[in-house]
Write an enzyme that holds these catalytic residues in place. Structure first.
Site, PDB file in Angstrom:
ATOM      1  N   CYS A 204       0.317   0.976   7.060  1.00 48.94           N
ATOM      2  CA  CYS A 204      -0.333   1.241   5.775  1.00 48.94           C
ATOM      3  C   CYS A 204      -1.648   1.992   5.966  1.00 48.94           C
ATOM      4  CB  CYS A 204      -0.553  -0.065   5.018  1.00 48.94           C
ATOM      5  SG  CYS A 204       1.000  -0.820   4.501  1.00 48.94           S
TER       6      CYS A 204
ATOM      7  N   GLU B 112       0.831  -1.213   0.000  1.00 50.73           N
ATOM      8  CA  GLU B 112       0.000   0.000   0.000  1.00 50.73           C
ATOM      9  C   GLU B 112       0.858   1.253   0.000  1.00 50.73           C
ATOM     10  OE1 GLU B 112      -2.286  -3.157   2.404  1.00 50.73           O
ATOM     11  OE2 GLU B 112      -0.206  -2.590   2.069  1.00 50.73           O
TER      12      GLU B 112
END
Length: 161
Positions: A91, A60
């Site tokens: 993330c 991510e």
């Protein structure tokens, strides 16, 4: 005619495919991600922790970095992210800072924990008072450090974000 659900599934399949392909190539764990804007994939990310020797090189985060470069902005509020697994705390923080509009994910965090990627201890650490965390946190030179904050507050040409 393709339905909205089919488009979402197509983007998720790309994230899943990245997670498998790059994991098998030895880049890192089985995690992939794509960022979509106006129905088009603008960035891809996959776990590169082992390859780059960077513990922050999660799928991510890599996708967010790429999307920000492609769009020339840190504000991704008109984008959505598809992640092969539920984002970890780091993330998730990056997703909030980037202001992504929505998160679609494949595997729940319990499944990631089952294969050795358990981030529950981080959530527990965040809840603890600073003095009780596993990694000691010691505040130093607050008065001196505050100068940067004071200068930011006074800066007339600052761009809020």
């Amino acid at each position: 005619m393709e339905t909205n659900k089919e488009r979402h599934e197509e983007f998720m399949r790309e994230a899943i495919s990245l997670s498998i392909e790059k994991m098998l190539e030895g880049y890192g764990g089985p995690f992939g991600s794509v960022i979509v804007r106006n129905g088009t994939v603008i960035a891809r990310g996959y776990n590169k922790v082992l390859h780059s020797h960077d513990p922050t090189a999660h799928a991510e985060v890599e996708a967010i970095r790429s999307a920000s470069q492609v769009l020339g902005t840190h504000d991704l509020s008109d984008c959505v992210i598809y992640a092969s697994s539920q984002p970890c705390p780091m993330c998730l923080g990056a997703i909030y800072w980037a202001r992504l509009r929505k998160v679609y994910y494949g595997n729940p965090h319990q499944e990631a924990a089952r294969i050795g990627f358990d981030d529950s201890f981080i959530y527990e650490e965040i809840e603890r008072p600073v003095e009780q965390r596993r990694i000691p946190m010691v505040q130093l030179l607050q008065q001196e450090a505050r100068k940067a904050f004071d200068l930011w507050e006074q800066k007339e040409d600052k761009k809020e974000y």
